[in-house]
Design a protein around this motif. Structure first.
Motif, PDB file in Angstrom:
ATOM      1  N   TYR A  44     -11.825   2.425  -2.711  1.00 48.76           N
ATOM      2  CA  TYR A  44     -11.604   2.905  -1.565  1.00 48.76           C
ATOM      3  C   TYR A  44     -13.272   3.023  -0.650  1.00 48.76           C
ATOM      4  O   TYR A  44     -13.391   2.378   0.381  1.00 48.76           O
TER       5      TYR A  44
ATOM      6  N   LEU B  20      -4.095  12.271  10.551  1.00 50.52           N
ATOM      7  CA  LEU B  20      -4.872  12.166  11.432  1.00 50.52           C
ATOM      8  C   LEU B  20      -4.375  12.052  12.874  1.00 50.52           C
ATOM      9  O   LEU B  20      -4.728  12.426  13.630  1.00 50.52           O
TER      10      LEU B  20
ATOM     11  N   ASP C 154       1.243   1.500  14.298  1.00 47.88           N
ATOM     12  CA  ASP C 154       1.575   2.643  13.147  1.00 47.88           C
ATOM     13  C   ASP C 154       2.530   1.328  11.954  1.00 47.88           C
ATOM     14  O   ASP C 154       3.474   0.532  12.604  1.00 47.88           O
TER      15      ASP C 154
ATOM     16  N   LYS D 228     -14.214   0.900   2.609  1.00 48.61           N
ATOM     17  CA  LYS D 228     -14.762   1.850   4.173  1.00 48.61           C
ATOM     18  C   LYS D 228     -15.856   1.397   4.368  1.00 48.61           C
ATOM     19  O   LYS D 228     -17.027   1.954   5.871  1.00 48.61           O
TER      20      LYS D 228
ATOM     21  N   ASP E   9       0.957  -4.350  11.570  1.00 48.77           N
ATOM     22  CA  ASP E   9      -0.116  -4.228  10.407  1.00 48.77           C
ATOM     23  C   ASP E   9      -1.354  -4.363  10.878  1.00 48.77           C
ATOM     24  O   ASP E   9      -1.419  -5.738  11.369  1.00 48.77           O
TER      25      ASP E   9
HETATM   26  N1  LIG Z   1      -7.572  12.738   4.448  1.00 44.45           N
HETATM   27  C1  LIG Z   1      -9.034  12.518   4.495  1.00 44.45           C
HETATM   28  O1  LIG Z   1     -10.270  13.562   4.385  1.00 44.45           O
HETATM   29  C2  LIG Z   1      -9.997  10.972   5.093  1.00 44.45           C
HETATM   30  C3  LIG Z   1      -9.472  10.333   5.859  1.00 44.45           C
HETATM   31  N2  LIG Z   1     -10.492   9.720   6.659  1.00 44.45           N
HETATM   32  C4  LIG Z   1      -9.943   8.330   6.989  1.00 44.45           C
HETATM   33  O2  LIG Z   1      -9.413   7.901   7.959  1.00 44.45           O
HETATM   34  C5  LIG Z   1      -8.187   7.671   8.421  1.00 44.45           C
HETATM   35  C6  LIG Z   1      -6.868   7.811   7.923  1.00 44.45           C
HETATM   36  O3  LIG Z   1      -6.354   8.836   7.040  1.00 44.45           O
HETATM   37  P1  LIG Z   1      -5.482   9.786   7.001  1.00 44.45           P
HETATM   38  O4  LIG Z   1      -4.258  10.385   7.961  1.00 44.45           O
HETATM   39  O5  LIG Z   1      -5.576  11.059   5.870  1.00 44.45           O
HETATM   40  O6  LIG Z   1      -4.210   8.928   6.454  1.00 44.45           O
HETATM   41  P2  LIG Z   1      -2.677   8.900   6.144  1.00 44.45           P
HETATM   42  O7  LIG Z   1      -2.214   8.294   5.420  1.00 44.45           O
HETATM   43  O8  LIG Z   1      -1.875  10.080   6.624  1.00 44.45           O
HETATM   44  O9  LIG Z   1      -2.617   7.519   7.650  1.00 44.45           O
HETATM   45  C7  LIG Z   1      -2.614   6.409   7.659  1.00 44.45           C
HETATM   46  C8  LIG Z   1      -2.079   6.168   8.523  1.00 44.45           C
HETATM   47  O10 LIG Z   1      -2.721   4.392   8.582  1.00 44.45           O
HETATM   48  C9  LIG Z   1      -1.354   3.079   8.572  1.00 44.45           C
HETATM   49  N3  LIG Z   1      -1.296   2.498   8.216  1.00 44.45           N
HETATM   50  C10 LIG Z   1      -1.831   2.136   6.805  1.00 44.45           C
HETATM   51  N4  LIG Z   1      -1.578   0.505   6.243  1.00 44.45           N
HETATM   52  C11 LIG Z   1      -1.232   0.260   7.423  1.00 44.45           C
HETATM   53  C12 LIG Z   1      -1.958  -1.100   8.150  1.00 44.45           C
HETATM   54  N5  LIG Z   1      -1.638  -2.062   6.705  1.00 44.45           N
HETATM   55  N6  LIG Z   1      -1.592  -1.919   9.536  1.00 44.45           N
HETATM   56  C13 LIG Z   1      -1.131  -0.366   9.582  1.00 44.45           C
HETATM   57  N7  LIG Z   1      -0.745   0.946   9.871  1.00 44.45           N
HETATM   58  C14 LIG Z   1      -1.311   1.288   8.563  1.00 44.45           C
HETATM   59  C15 LIG Z   1      -0.396   4.614   8.128  1.00 44.45           C
HETATM   60  O11 LIG Z   1       0.603   4.307   7.713  1.00 44.45           O
HETATM   61  C16 LIG Z   1      -0.587   5.955   8.431  1.00 44.45           C
HETATM   62  O12 LIG Z   1      -0.396   6.081   9.483  1.00 44.45           O
HETATM   63  C17 LIG Z   1      -8.128   6.493   7.389  1.00 44.45           C
HETATM   64  O13 LIG Z   1      -8.860   5.742   7.911  1.00 44.45           O
HETATM   65  C18 LIG Z   1      -8.608   7.249   6.355  1.00 44.45           C
HETATM   66  O14 LIG Z   1      -9.567   6.712   5.803  1.00 44.45           O
HETATM   67  C19 LIG Z   1     -12.127  10.011   6.110  1.00 44.45           C
HETATM   68  C20 LIG Z   1     -11.872  10.853   5.330  1.00 44.45           C
HETATM   69  C21 LIG Z   1     -10.995  12.212   5.216  1.00 44.45           C
END
Ligand SMILES: NC(=O)C1=CN([C@@H]2O[C@H](COP(=O)(O)OP(=O)(O)OC[C@H]3O[C@@H](n4cnc5c(N)ncnc54)[C@H](O)[C@@H]3O)[C@@H](O)[C@H]2O)C=CC1
Ligand SMILES: C[C@H](CCCC(C)(C)O)[C@H]1CC[C@H]2[C@@H]3[C@H](O)CC4=CC(=O)CC[C@]4(C)[C@H]3CC[C@]12C
Length: 369
Positions: free
Chosen positions: A159, A21, A43, A163, A66
């Motif tokens: 999880y 996202l 990130d 959230k 982080d």
């Molecule tokens: N994928 C889905 O269907 C859904 C996702 N979300 C939320 O959307 C947001 C983004 O999710 P996605 O893009 O799917 O996941 P993703 O895993 O592709 O992206 C998350 C990003 O956060 C970064 N990250 C993780 N831990 C970190 C840390 N300690 N410090 C800095 N950066 C860190 C990762 O490196 C990654 O680039 C999340 O908060 C998730 O809970 C909400 C609803 C649905």
């Protein structure tokens, strides 16, 4: 961000800006936020694609950091006007420990809020999730619900628990005085299952189908509806919410908004077939091929194996009791709250979203051959 300073260029920070996202939010800001002066992308793992963005008119600053490290977050937030906090640990497969999920999703969010308060950043948009509401542990359907629909939200999995806690922190922080004396304005966006370019689970299903000779096998009844929303529209909603938070602070502050668009209501598997079908896969069975009790048994077996093997190897299959429960429970939203509060209309039609996703699946699949 006052009206008198219309020409003022703004500094935005996107945490998790290199995720599925986050990358779409970053690109959307660059395309559609005229007041953007600097874009900070924070990130833990920076993507190489960021380099190409650095040649444009907006200053793009990549920050490897982080969210669990308060000082790193504070340094990144300093002098930013707006923070879009998408960083999170999305793990429903048991890859990370519950403690790590809590640390990243809850403590990370706390760090972002405290950084805003300390450094005087006033506008915070948080990426929450439908999982904050449900499906609950009792498997109650949430059928075309909205932000006001009563639903017994009972969580046990790390999880959704994380959230829900993080979302509460963000909403409770609305109105807190930030450095300089003005109030913090926050809101939370709750996507349902996001799909689109970069969606790893979709790519995994495609590759699995190719390995099985072009077949996928129905596991979930077609009657179970699962809410899905296109990533470009989720990104657009973040950009709009961030833009409107100041002007509509009284209305939007402390509010939650489901993310929605024109994607059809379907079962998880039938929805995936909208993309995988045109890529040559077929879903076998008008009904699930295995009885539900057998899936429950296999999911429990997977959980047991994961626990037994943990000292030796990480075993984290897609099927576990939690993913089965989510996939097998109707959860769909029907709302216009974001339209009423900040003028959101989906930027991408269902046809556009579908075409873009199909092209991406085809490209991602062929690069895996
Ligand atoms: N994928 C889905 O269907 C859904 C996702 N979300 C939320 O959307 C947001 C983004 O999710 P996605 O893009 O799917 O996941 P993703 O895993 O592709 O992206 C998350 C990003 O956060 C970064 N990250 C993780 N831990 C970190 C840390 N300690 N410090 C800095 N950066 C860190 C990762 O490196 C990654 O680039 C999340 O908060 C998730 O809970 C909400 C609803 C649905
Ligand atoms: C992996 C699940 C599908 C496999 C089911 C099986 C094994 C029977 O074929 C996915 C079904 C529903 C997904 C979740 C849903 O879209 C809601 C989500 C919201 C989030 O905030 C994070 C991701 C997720 C939990 C998503 C994860 C995969 C599914 C469980």
């Amino acid at each position: 961000m006052a009206d008198s300073a219309q020409a003022q260029k703004l500094v935005y920070l996107v945490t998790g800006g290199c995720g599925f996202l986050g990358e779409h939010v970053v690109r959307m800001l660059l395309q559609r936020e005229p007041r953007l002066g600097e874009l900070r992308v924070f990130d833990r793992h920076l993507g190489p694609w960021l380099e190409e963005l650095k040649t444009g008119p907006v200053r793009v600053t990549a920050i490897q950091g982080d969210v669990t490290e308060a000082h790193e977050v504070a340094a990144a937030v300093a002098r930013a006007h707006v923070v879009i906090h998408t960083a999170g640990l999305v793990d429903v497969f048991g890859r990370a420990s519950p403690e790590t999920i809590h640390e990243v999703n809850v403590q990370g969010t706390r760090n972002v809020i405290e950084a805003c308060v300390q450094t005087g950043t006033r506008f915070l948009v948080y990426t929450s999730s439908m999982e904050v509401v449900g499906p609950n542990t009792k498997g109650h359907p949430f059928y075309r619900g909205n932000e006001d629909t009563l639903y017994e939200a009972v969580h046990r999995h790390p999880y959704p628990c994380s959230k829900a806690l993080a979302e509460r922190l963000v909403l409770e922080a609305n109105g807190r005085e930030v450095h300089g004396g003005l109030p913090l304005v926050t809101c939370a966006l709750r996507p349902t299952g996001i799909y689109g370019e970069g969606h790893q689970i979709m790519r995994d299903f495609y590759r699995q189908g190719l390995r099985l000779g072009g077949w996928l096998f129905r596991a979930i009844p077609a009657s179970v509806e699962h809410g899905r929303v296109y990533v470009g529209n989720v990104a657009w909603m973040h950009v709009l919410a961030a833009r409107e938070l100041e002007r509509r602070a009284a209305l939007m502050g402390g509010q939650v908004y489901f993310c929605y668009d024109g994607s059809p209501y379907k079962s998880y598997e039938d929805f995936n077939m909208e993309f995988l079908g045109p890529c040559g896969l077929q879903l076998v069975g008008a009904r699930p091929l295995l009885p539900y009790w057998l899936l429950v048994f296999l999911a429990a077996l997977n959980a047991l194996l994961q626990w037994l093997l943990r000292p030796l190897v990480l075993y984290a299959p897609l099927l576990n009791p939690y993913t089965l429960a989510v996939a097998n429970t109707t959860f769909t939203v029907s709302t216009d709250k974001a339209q009423r509060h900040f003028g959101y209309e989906p930027l991408f039609s269902w046809e556009d979203s579908r075409t873009r996703t199909i092209l991406w699946v085809q490209a991602a699949g062929s690069s895996a051959q």
